[in-house]
Structure formats: C-alpha cells, structure tokens
Scaffold this active site. Structure first.
Site, short mmCIF file in Angstrom:
data_model
loop_
_atom_site.label_atom_id
_atom_site.label_comp_id
_atom_site.label_asym_id
_atom_site.label_seq_id
_atom_site.Cartn_x
_atom_site.Cartn_y
_atom_site.Cartn_z
N LYS A 10 0.81 -1.25 0.12
CA LYS A 10 -0.16 -0.04 -0.07
C LYS A 10 0.86 1.41 0.13
O LYS A 10 0.58 2.39 -0.46
CB LYS A 10 -1.03 0.03 1.35
CG LYS A 10 -2.01 -1.17 1.26
CD LYS A 10 -3.05 -0.88 0.34
CE LYS A 10 -4.19 -2.24 0.40
NZ LYS A 10 -5.24 -2.04 -0.85
N GLU A 31 -9.95 5.68 2.92
CA GLU A 31 -10.55 4.63 3.55
C GLU A 31 -9.74 3.38 3.78
O GLU A 31 -8.59 3.49 3.47
CB GLU A 31 -11.81 4.05 2.52
CG GLU A 31 -11.36 3.24 1.39
CD GLU A 31 -10.25 3.76 0.67
OE1 GLU A 31 -10.15 4.80 0.50
OE2 GLU A 31 -9.43 2.81 -0.15
N SER A 66 1.66 -9.59 -0.53
CA SER A 66 1.35 -8.15 -0.34
C SER A 66 1.75 -7.66 0.90
O SER A 66 1.87 -6.38 1.12
CB SER A 66 -0.10 -7.95 -0.78
OG SER A 66 -1.06 -8.80 -0.11
#
Ligand SMILES: Cc1ncc(COP(=O)(O)O)c(C=O)c1O
Lengths: 393, 259
Positions: free
Chosen positions: A88, A110, A375
């Site tokens: 991210k 969010e 991830s």
C-alpha cells in the site's frame, strides 16, 4: 489492456459515475494525473522515496519450502518488507506527492485491513498534512494494531458505522466526507472508484512488476515467469504484479478472491464469481448485488479482501479470460499463513495468505516459474491466527 | 414539454416538493404519507427508492433507507405503491434513486415500469449528464420520463447550461457542497449569492432548491430565487416516531406559512 480509454473504461468496465458534487474533483484529477506522473521531478522524488524511505526494490525470494511442496520454482515478491508492511505504501507515496502538487492540504482515505490507512497516515506525516482515515467499526476491532499505528502517526481514525461496517462502508463514508469537504484530497487505496483512480493506482503499483521484469531473469535465468499469483480485494497488489505482464500472453495471471466460508455459504467475498455488472463507488464493474441492485454485504476473515466489488481492470481481465480467478476460503488461508510462518519464518497478512493457499489448486509443471505477490506482513492478524491455532486458550 | 414541466411552469412559484423514502417507517407507509401530503395541499412529491449505498445521502436518509429495506421494500412493491398513489391522489411523482437500481432492472424495463405506474420523472444523482446524453435521452423520452439534473455551488457555468438543456423536469439546485440532511437555521450569504447567480442566468428549466431545507425561513428564502424547494431529511425526521397525520399536516402548513 493495461490502461483504460480516455473515459476510464477497460472494455465495458470503469468510467466515473459520480454525483455532480464530485464532478469538479474527479475532473481535476483526470485532467492532471498523467501530466504530473510524467514530470521528471515528480518521478525523481517518488523514486527516491520508494528507495530510501520505503525500502524498494522489494526482494524476490525463492521459497524452497513452497517449491518442494507444489513444484517448479516458486518465488515470493516480498511486499511485506516495505516500510509499513505492505504494498500500500507504493500508492500512498505516489498519491500524496500528486496531492501536494495539486495544492491539496488535507488527506482522506478509507481502509479495510488498515494497511492502506497506515500507509496514508505515514505519507501524510512525512508531508506534514492532516489526515483522516475512515474505517468500518468491524475492521477497527479485528485490525486493532493498525488503528493504534494510525493514531500514533497522528491520523484521525473515523469509525464507519453504516451497513456492514467494513471496507465498503468506510469507502462510502470517505466519499460523503469528500462531498462535504471538496478541498480535501481523497487518497483511495485500491484500483477502485471513479476514473482516474483505477488507472492512477495501477500505475503507482506497477513498480511491483517493473522490478519483477529484472528480478525474474536475474534469479531464474528465464525472461518471464509462467504464473503470477496475487490476491484481490479491490485489486491493487494484483494490478501492480500483473501490470507489465498483461500484454505477455505467455504469462498466466492468477487472481485470488476471498471465498469466506465458501462460495455457496452466503458468507463470501468472491466478487467475480458471485457478482454481476453494476455500479459501485463510481465505477461500473462486477459487484455482489441482489435482483434489485442492492449491494450485498460481503464476508471474509480478511478485512482487506472483504469488499463486494473488484477494480474494473480486473473485471475486464477476468471476463476476457486474460486472468484466471480462484477463490480461497477462510480456513484455507489461515492454514497457508500458518504453514509459511512455520516453514519459512515469514508471517504473511491474511490477504496474502489467500494467494499462497491457491498453490495446491494450480496445475504447476516441474519447470514452471511461479511468482506469488506476498502483499503484506501478518502482524496485524496475529490475534486471528492465534485464535485459529487455539494458542490463547 | 413534459407533464412535470408543464405543472411547474403553471404553478410558477412557491412549489413545495416533499421527499420521503418509500417503505419508511413501515412498508405500507408510502401510500399513507402520500395521501396525507395530498390532503395537506402538496402537489409534487419525490419518493426515494431505498438503496443500500446512497452515496449522496446523510445519516437521516441512509437510516430511513436501511429501515425501508429491512421492512421488505423492493422495486416491484414500490411500483405497485406508486401506481396506487397516482390513482388515488393524482400527485406529481418524481422517483429519486441510484443508477445501479435502474441498470440492474434493465434501463428500458425500469423506465417502462415508471411510465406504467405513473411516475413523472427521475432524479439519479450518480447518472452523469454525458452518459444520459449519449445513452439514455431518447429512452427517457420514449417512456415520458422527465429527468432533473443536479447543480452545485461548484458546477461550472458551462455545465449549468448543460444541466439546463438536458433537464426535462427541473434543475435541482443543490444548496451547498454537502450530502443531504445538513442542519442549519438559515442560508448563509454565500449560499444566497449562489442562488442569485443562478437566478440571474435565467435558465429555461424551472429551478427547485434542495438539500438542507428544513424551516419556513429556508423555504421562503429559496422561493425568492427559484420556483420552489425540496424538503427531505427534515420531513423524514418527522416520521421517525410513526406516521401521524396531524403532524404531517402541521409540518406542511408550517413550512409554507407566510412570515
Ligand atoms: C496486505 C494486503 N494485501 C492485499 C490487500 C487487498 O487490497 P488490494 O486488492 O487492493 O491489493 C490489502 C488491503 O488492505 C492488504 O492489506
């Protein structure tokens, strides 16, 4: 297709279906994002941050354990080793530089698993910008360590209390706040939302496969992997891992959705299999809905995959047959996460564990090269893993 | 000209459009409320098609939608109720909902149902004007459905003109940069300047002002700049304790009262 057309469509998926209140915001971003992304000083600053701050390139790690068990050579793309512990941060850093160049002074986001919230709070702290993160109440409870991290970083965490109180509802609340505060920059966390967000986020995550283009040959001696595997919530880590391979038909793209308690259980987040075309968060894509177009509340043990839609790019890749989609249930993901911890000493995020858990279902030839996008790291999920293992009993 | 436009043009001013959510507070409240509004002298209503994810709506309308869905409201029931309302009251009826509801049913079938049940027009906040123009304009015409587009304080002059051209009901002037249900006592000078700016553009479509209209003062102020106004969240707040016809009558009378 890697990129959408000018209206933001990947085939029939995408677009920008936003209320008029947000039209100027979205139009401004559409008009500026490609130009700013292409600026030399933007790229220089971003590359510098990705390297010195986030720790890129992320390593490609050969997993002896997974290779022996499932065949061929299996590599893990270690996004878990990035600063803040997931892919991210690639997106958050890129978008915050974009926001700064657009003169924005407040950041909103969010988050589901909290990884995007932490990445955004981190980027906002770095840039000295105030930051609000919307998070479903259910997710605040199950990802409590990330709530604490966001607060430590100076962000305000706003509980979303509507609907299923998960990622979908956090996104609704972020969009509503944006309508009321149009000067804010909405730093969206996945390849979802109105055009240009899916393309913007995909371009910023594309660094994952850009690195693979060099790492795979260096490690394996072959130019291309046979398979690239990634989990899909909205689909940003998958978009990044697939991006530079989309136009290489020999590379199989494998997307893994959260099956929850099973596709037929009524408690699932396997969007592409349970979904149909519709509009969610300003994008025409595949989503879980009933006969009246009411969005169905999804379920997954993994907060980051607990979303009733998928990015329009993935809807296109999947429905055109370019990517294959699998679904993995909660218990399979938990077992895969435990196995990687015990055999490789790598504790994966529950989201990433879904990607790992698909390996036994794939047809892997002995000479295949498979890359799994790991991830994120699983510290945030420790409690869930320990409960599963009955270690706290 | 659509029936809706004709109606608004013939009234010219002081039009009170009341919004309420179908199926709230009870599944069969829709008809009861419509009857009482008609009896109180209201001629135009906006009925919300409850949606799971109403992005442009604040807490009040969200909660009424959630309750309506829990009550079992769906589009088939809604069209039946609308038909009955139309037959009994003759009210002008505008449906407000989200694009996904229309897409899911199939655009043509949805519009056909609207026509057959007596709906006069639609408000679909997340249907972009460009998409309407390229894909739906002809279809809306075929089923005699008037569309009303939103403009906000941040809408460019060019897009205001587009909204004026494309709207076949009225131009929906959103009073502020906000979702529905914002609570204020009066419009700010900034808002009034914006209303005046729009009035001075002399649009060809009638204009109704909505979002945050909750008192007689708001309504009167809105009527100075536009043909009328839309009251939504504040009306729904009146219903939270149950449908009370005396309360509804008083509310309508009070909002429309002269100073
Ligand atoms: C570690 C990790 N992986 C995957 C995801 C899912 O997001 P996406 O599908 O956008 O990669 C998340 C989301 O929170 C995450 O934290």
């Amino acid at each position: 297709m890697k990129n959408p057309d000018e209206q933001g469509f990947y085939g029939e998926y995408g677009g920008a279906f936003v209320p008029e209140m947000l039209y100027p915001n979205v139009a401004e971003l559409q008009a500026k994002y490609l130009e700013i992304l292409a600026q030399a000083d933007f790229q220089q600053e971003l590359q510098q941050l990705l390297h010195a701050y986030a720790g890129r390139p992320s390593p490609l790690y050969y997993s002896g354990y997974l290779s022996a068990k499932y065949g061929g050579k299996i590599y893990l793309k270690r996004e878990d080793l990035n600063h803040t512990g997931a892919h991210k941060i690639n997106n958050a850093l890129g978008q915050i530089l974009l926001a700064a160049r657009m003169g924005k002074q407040e950041i909103i986001a969010e988050t589901g698993a909290g990884q995007h919230g932490v990445a955004t709070a981190t980027a906002a702290a770095l840039m000295g910008m105030p930051c609000k993160v919307f998070m479903g109440e259910v997710d605040m409870a199950r990802q409590a360590p990330n709530v604490a991290r966001m607060r430590m970083l100076g962000a305000e965490v706003v509980a979303a209390t509507s609907g299923s109180r998960t990622l979908k509802d956090a996104t609704n609340e972020a969009i509503r706040y944006w309508i009321n505060n149009p000067e804010a920059y909405y730093l969206i966390g996945s390849v979802v939302g109105p055009h240009p967000y899916p393309d913007l986020v995909a371009r910023l995550q594309a660094v994952i496969s850009a690195e693979l283009l060099e790492q795979v040959p260096a490690h394996s001696g072959r130019p291309l992997p046979d398979k690239v595997v990634a989990c899909i919530g909205g689909g940003s880590n998958a978009a990044g891992a697939f991006y530079h391979y989309i136009e290489q038909p020999d590379v199989q793209l494998i997307a893994v959705e959260a099956g929850g308690k099973g596709i037929a259980s009524g408690q699932s987040a396997a969007t592409s299999q349970l979904g149909s075309i519709g509009i969610i968060h300003g994008s025409r894509t595949l989503l879980m809905q009933d006969a009246d177009g009411q969005i169905i509340e999804p379920y997954s043990i993994s907060a980051g995959l607990d979303y009733p839609g998928i990015g329009p790019m993935h809807a296109h890749l999947i429905s055109s047959g370019r990517a294959q989609v699998y679904s993995i249930n909660d218990d399979q993901a938990l077992a895969a996460g435990v196995a990687l911890s015990r055999h490789e000493g790598i504790l994966p995020a529950l989201e990433s564990a879904h990607a790992l858990a698909v390996l036994p279902e794939l047809d892997i030839h002995p000479d295949d090269i498979t890359v799994v996008c790991l991830s994120g790291r699983g510290d945030k999920d420790l409690q869930t893993y320990l409960d599963y293992l009955h270690i706290n009993d | 000209m659509t029936d809706l436009q004709q109606f608004i043009q013939s009234k010219k001013e002081g039009i009170l459009n009341i919004f309420f959510t179908a199926g709230y507070p009870h599944l069969d409240s829709t008809l009861v409320i419509a009857r009482q509004l008609a009896a109180a002298g209201v001629e135009l209503v906006e009925i919300g098609m409850p949606y799971s994810d109403p992005l442009a709506d604040g807490a009040t309308i969200q909660q009424s939608s959630e309750q309506a869905l829990r009550n079992g409201m769906n589009l088939a029931i809604l069209f039946e109720q609308v038909k009955q309302i139309k037959e009994e009251t003759g009210l002008r009826i505008v449906l407000m909902g989200y694009l996904n509801q229309m897409l899911r049913m199939g655009e043509e079938r949805f519009l056909q149902n609207c026509r057959d049940s007596g709906v006069d027009g639609l408000i679909i906040p997340d249907l972009p004007m460009e998409v309407y123009q390229s894909q739906y304009q002809e279809l809306f015409g075929r089923y005699q459905q008037a569309i009303s587009f939103l403009i906000t304080p941040r809408t460019s002059v060019e897009r205001i003109r587009l909204a004026d051209r494309l709207s076949s009901g009225f131009v929906y002037l959103v009073a502020d940069n906000s979702i529905t249900g914002k609570i204020t006592d009066d419009f700010s000078p900034r808002q009034e300047a914006y209303f005046k700016r729009i009035r001075d553009m002399q649009l060809t479509s009638p204009v109704l002002i909505g979002f945050g209209i909750r008192t007689a003062r708001h309504f009167r102020a809105a009527c100075r700049f536009a043909q009328g106004a839309i009251v939504g969240s504040e009306f729904i707040r009146q219903l939270s304790g149950g449908v009370d016809d005396e309360k509804i009558r008083r509310f309508v009378k009070n909002i429309g009262r002269k100073p």
